[in-house]
Design a protein around this motif. Structure first.
Motif, short mmCIF file in Angstrom:
data_model
loop_
_atom_site.label_atom_id
_atom_site.label_comp_id
_atom_site.label_asym_id
_atom_site.label_seq_id
_atom_site.Cartn_x
_atom_site.Cartn_y
_atom_site.Cartn_z
N LEU A 1 81.68 19.27 63.83
CA LEU A 1 81.19 20.64 63.95
C LEU A 1 79.84 20.72 64.66
CD1 LEU A 1 82.09 21.95 60.38
CD2 LEU A 1 83.38 22.27 62.49
N ALA A 2 79.26 19.57 64.97
CA ALA A 2 77.93 19.56 65.57
C ALA A 2 77.85 20.33 66.89
CB ALA A 2 77.46 18.12 65.76
N PRO A 3 78.81 20.18 67.83
CA PRO A 3 78.72 20.97 69.07
C PRO A 3 78.75 22.47 68.83
CG PRO A 3 80.24 19.14 69.34
CD PRO A 3 79.91 19.20 67.88
N PHE A 4 79.58 22.91 67.86
CA PHE A 4 79.63 24.34 67.53
C PHE A 4 78.29 24.79 66.95
CE2 PHE A 4 81.74 28.27 66.69
CZ PHE A 4 81.23 28.74 65.49
N GLY A 5 77.74 24.02 66.03
CA GLY A 5 76.45 24.36 65.43
C GLY A 5 75.34 24.39 66.46
N ALA A 6 75.37 23.43 67.39
CA ALA A 6 74.35 23.40 68.44
C ALA A 6 74.45 24.62 69.35
CB ALA A 6 74.49 22.12 69.26
N THR A 7 75.67 25.04 69.65
CA THR A 7 75.87 26.23 70.48
C THR A 7 75.27 27.46 69.82
OG1 THR A 7 77.91 25.27 71.37
CG2 THR A 7 77.59 27.65 71.66
N ILE A 8 75.56 27.64 68.54
CA ILE A 8 75.03 28.79 67.81
C ILE A 8 73.51 28.74 67.76
CG2 ILE A 8 74.98 29.98 65.58
CD1 ILE A 8 77.61 30.25 67.13
N TYR A 9 72.96 27.56 67.45
CA TYR A 9 71.49 27.39 67.38
C TYR A 9 70.84 27.76 68.71
CZ TYR A 9 66.99 24.98 67.54
OH TYR A 9 65.67 24.68 67.70
N ASN A 10 71.39 27.27 69.81
CA ASN A 10 70.79 27.53 71.11
C ASN A 10 70.92 28.99 71.52
OD1 ASN A 10 69.95 24.86 71.46
ND2 ASN A 10 71.95 24.25 72.27
N LEU A 11 72.02 29.63 71.12
CA LEU A 11 72.14 31.07 71.39
C LEU A 11 71.10 31.86 70.60
CD1 LEU A 11 76.03 31.58 71.49
CD2 LEU A 11 74.44 31.58 73.41
N MET A 12 70.73 31.37 69.42
CA MET A 12 69.66 32.02 68.66
C MET A 12 68.33 31.92 69.42
SD MET A 12 70.99 33.42 66.04
CE MET A 12 72.44 33.70 67.07
N LEU A 13 68.13 30.82 70.14
CA LEU A 13 66.93 30.71 70.98
C LEU A 13 66.93 31.79 72.06
CD1 LEU A 13 66.58 26.85 71.59
CD2 LEU A 13 65.29 28.28 70.00
N ALA A 14 68.12 32.07 72.60
CA ALA A 14 68.21 33.12 73.61
C ALA A 14 67.82 34.47 73.01
CB ALA A 14 69.63 33.19 74.18
N TYR A 15 68.24 34.74 71.77
CA TYR A 15 67.83 35.98 71.10
C TYR A 15 66.31 36.06 70.99
CZ TYR A 15 72.44 37.66 69.61
OH TYR A 15 73.71 38.16 69.58
#
Length: 653
Positions: A11-25
């Motif tokens: 699940l790490a790639p999925f979690g990393a994607t969500i985390y990085n999208l939060m940076l975009a926010y």
């Protein structure tokens, strides 16, 4: 490593994607705060913490759409169900794609923070044509960079932080089984897709259309605040290919104003007292002329009774017109036409960049004269963009499904139709009740919903209004009954005899008569003025041409409104029959109705000319009608005024 840990690592790639999208926010939020600080004087009027929070929360909706669109390739690359992507090179490509895309978004937002004060709106794709002939943009850009050097430092620091905080996951082969990895990524991608689509559209529900820049007005108290709700990437991509208003050069400016002007200057002196009657406008979903027996006495050898017994009776007490038309074929066309006298040309007005222009309407004009104003729509707030348009055109209050549900006098969501909105009967009763709580004079508008796909009626009325004719007919009967009960309730209220009622439809719908299936027949909507109190006009069907955009100027004339105002339509009661006209736009063709004919014009030349008595439009008289040259001149003037005023933000007197 245990099996559970291995599965968790998948699940790490999925979690990393969500985390990085939060940076975009975070990046978008930073840009919005800077936008506010730099331009605070434009937003400080009546600004409260609660309203600021409302604006920021609204901004999240548009940020979500922009972030998901601009990062869509990155998301797919990160969640691609292919174990071969767990390499240093692949992950580095993803990293730089993310950083570049979101740095560009920050750059655009910061540029707009500076540029805003010149335009008072977010930049759209029209900027590329607006400055296409300018050769000094480079010097202007670097001058502004020097003047706002602090933004350059903030930008650099934000890009560094974005890269530094970016989270990379590179799983080594011993950490996973390849087929388990591929399945986990496929499931992650499939899980993300529906949320991604909803985020881009602005919501999950069937009542929410994909949001556009005009939807920002839903959160704004003043049109200028919409710029704070929006972000520049969203404004740009939502207007790609939307350069719909191209100004033709038919006439010189001075000649154009003589031929046609949308600025109305009442002959009544400014110090004349207004007749401050209440104004109530019923915009009835899909309620075309075809369904109204009183307006179709010639159909079926005079035996046609229609499906609207109450409205038929209302017409005997009202003024209506022998030829009346809507100015568009969608609900989002009807709102500007009816309430702001702005027809639909090419694209719906408030789906275009011009929707961010300063715009008025009946509500704002009467608000300035001390009226209390409110808009009612039985769907959830935000549906169809109506709340945004109501706010932009000056309505003080908006009442939707949530407000109906909160009123203990009514049936809450038990009266929800299951698809769109509260059923018409209870919502119109709510409408009447709320007006009795308003201070006179007031101006209100209601948009009904039940006579619409999926063409259902409440369970208790299925035997009362059975299937007949075409599927919409039972809905028309139900809505007609609901309108009758509304007027019955309203007639007992103290404000009733001091009110002008207008009944029209947003557009037409299903048809089973050939006449209403022609190019022009598809635009036939009722326009009914009912004035129960003193001073009312003699009830009649006037032999005139009427259209939705005439409602505003006609009401201003009835009220003796003494100031200049903007409206593309005309005052029907103060215009000779031979000078009344109507216009609409269909698949690239303008249709102009006047003096017993309809002219079809493609922007360059006439392609059709038909007598209104030729109900099926079978005999093309192009080039054979003496009035045709003048009709072409007048139509060209209307088009040029429309296009120039849209592109130049001149929708006020």
């Amino acid at each position: 490593m245990t099996i559970n840990k291995r599965r968790l690592l998948l699940l790490a790639p999925f979690g990393a994607t969500i985390y990085n999208l939060m940076l975009a926010y975070v990046v978008y939020f930073l840009a919005r705060i800077l936008f506010l600080v730099i331009n605070y004087s434009y937003f400080s009027l009546d600004m409260t913490y609660s309203h600021l929070l409302e604006l920021l929360m609204g901004g999240l909706v548009f940020d979500t759409s922009a972030i998901l669109i601009t990062n869509s390739l990155y998301i797919v690359l990160m969640l691609l169900p292919w174990h071969g992507k767990e390499t240093a090179t692949y992950q580095q490509v993803c990293r730089w794609l993310f950083v570049i895309i979101n740095s560009l978004a920050l750059f655009l937002n910061l540029c707009d923070a500076v540029y805003f004060r010149y335009t008072m709106r977010r930049t759209t794709t029209t900027i590329f044509s607006e400055f296409s002939n300018e050769g000094n943009l480079g010097s202007i850009f670097f001058t502004e960079m020097f003047n706002h050097f602090y933004l350059v430092f903030i930008f650099g620091a934000a890009v560094w932080a974005l890269n530094y905080l970016y989270y990379t996951t590179r799983l080594r082969q011993r950490h996973y089984v390849w087929w388990q990895y591929d399945i986990a990524m496929l499931l992650s991608l499939l899980l993300f897709i529906p949320f991604g689509v909803a985020g881009i559209r602005g919501g999950f529900t069937t009542a929410v259309r994909p949001i556009t820049i005009s939807n920002a007005n839903q959160y704004a108290d003043h049109p200028v605040e919409a710029a704070l709700v929006l972000n520049t990437p969203f404004s740009l991509y939502r207007t790609i290919g939307k350069d719909v208003f191209v100004v033709p050069n038919y006439f010189k400016k001075e000649d154009l104003e003589m031929l046609y002007s949308p600025i109305h200057k009442p002959s009544i002196t400014r110090d004349s007292s207004m007749i401050k009657k209440n104004v109530v406008i019923l915009i009835v979903e899909s309620f075309g002329r075809e369904y109204i027996g009183a307006l179709n006495r010639s159909l079926e050898n005079g035996l046609y009774k229609g499906y609207t017994p109450f409205v038929d009776s209302l017409i005997t007490r009202s003024v209506t017109f022998s030829h009346s038309y809507c100015n568009g074929r969608k609900s989002i066309d009807g709102m500007p036409s009816i309430l702001s006298s702005i027809p639909m040309f090419v694209e719906p007005f408030f789906l275009t960049p011009a929707s961010m222009n300063q715009v008025s309407g009946i509500a704002r004009l009467l608000d300035d004269e001390g009226y209390q104003t409110a808009f009612f729509h039985g769907a959830q707030r935000g549906s169809m963009g109506f709340q945004a348009f109501a706010n932009a055109t000056g309505f003080q209050d908006y009442y939707g499904r949530e407000d109906f549900n909160a009123d203990a006098r009514f049936g809450s969501d038990n009266d929800f139709d299951g698809t769109w909105a509260i059923w018409d009967e209870p919502f119109l009763q709510y409408y009447a009740a709320k007006m009795s709580e308003m201070k006179e004079p007031f101006m209100t508008a209601v948009f009904t919903a039940s006579s619409h796909h999926p063409y259902a009626v409440p369970e208790k009325y299925k035997s009362t209004f059975p299937e007949e004719g075409i599927i919409i007919h039972k809905c028309i009967r139900y809505t007609d009954m609901a309108i009758g009960k509304f007027f019955e309730k309203a007639s007992h209220e103290p404000w009733f005899n001091n009110t002008i009622f207008v009944l029209t439809s947003d557009h037409t719908n299903l048809s089973d008569h050939e006449y209403y299936q022609t190019d022009l027949g598809g635009f036939c909507s009722p326009i009914i003025f009912y004035e129960p109190g003193s001073g009312a006009r003699i009830p009649e069907i006037q032999d005139k041409i009427a259209q939705q955009i005439d409602i505003l100027p006609t009401l201003m004339g009835m009220l003796h409104y003494p100031k200049p105002y903007f409206a593309f339509g005309i005052d029907l009661f103060n215009t000779k029959a031979e000078e009344t006209w109507a216009i609409n736009y269909l698949n690239g063709i303008y249709q102009y109705v006047k003096k017993g004919h309809v002219l079809q014009f493609d922007g360059e030349k006439a392609i059709g000319m038909y007598a209104l008595t030729d109900s099926l439009m079978q005999n093309n008289l192009n080039g054979k009608v003496p009035d045709q040259p003048w009709m072409i001149q007048e139509l060209k003037a209307i088009i040029q005024q429309y296009m120039s005023r849209m592109t130049e933000d001149r929708l006020l007197p």
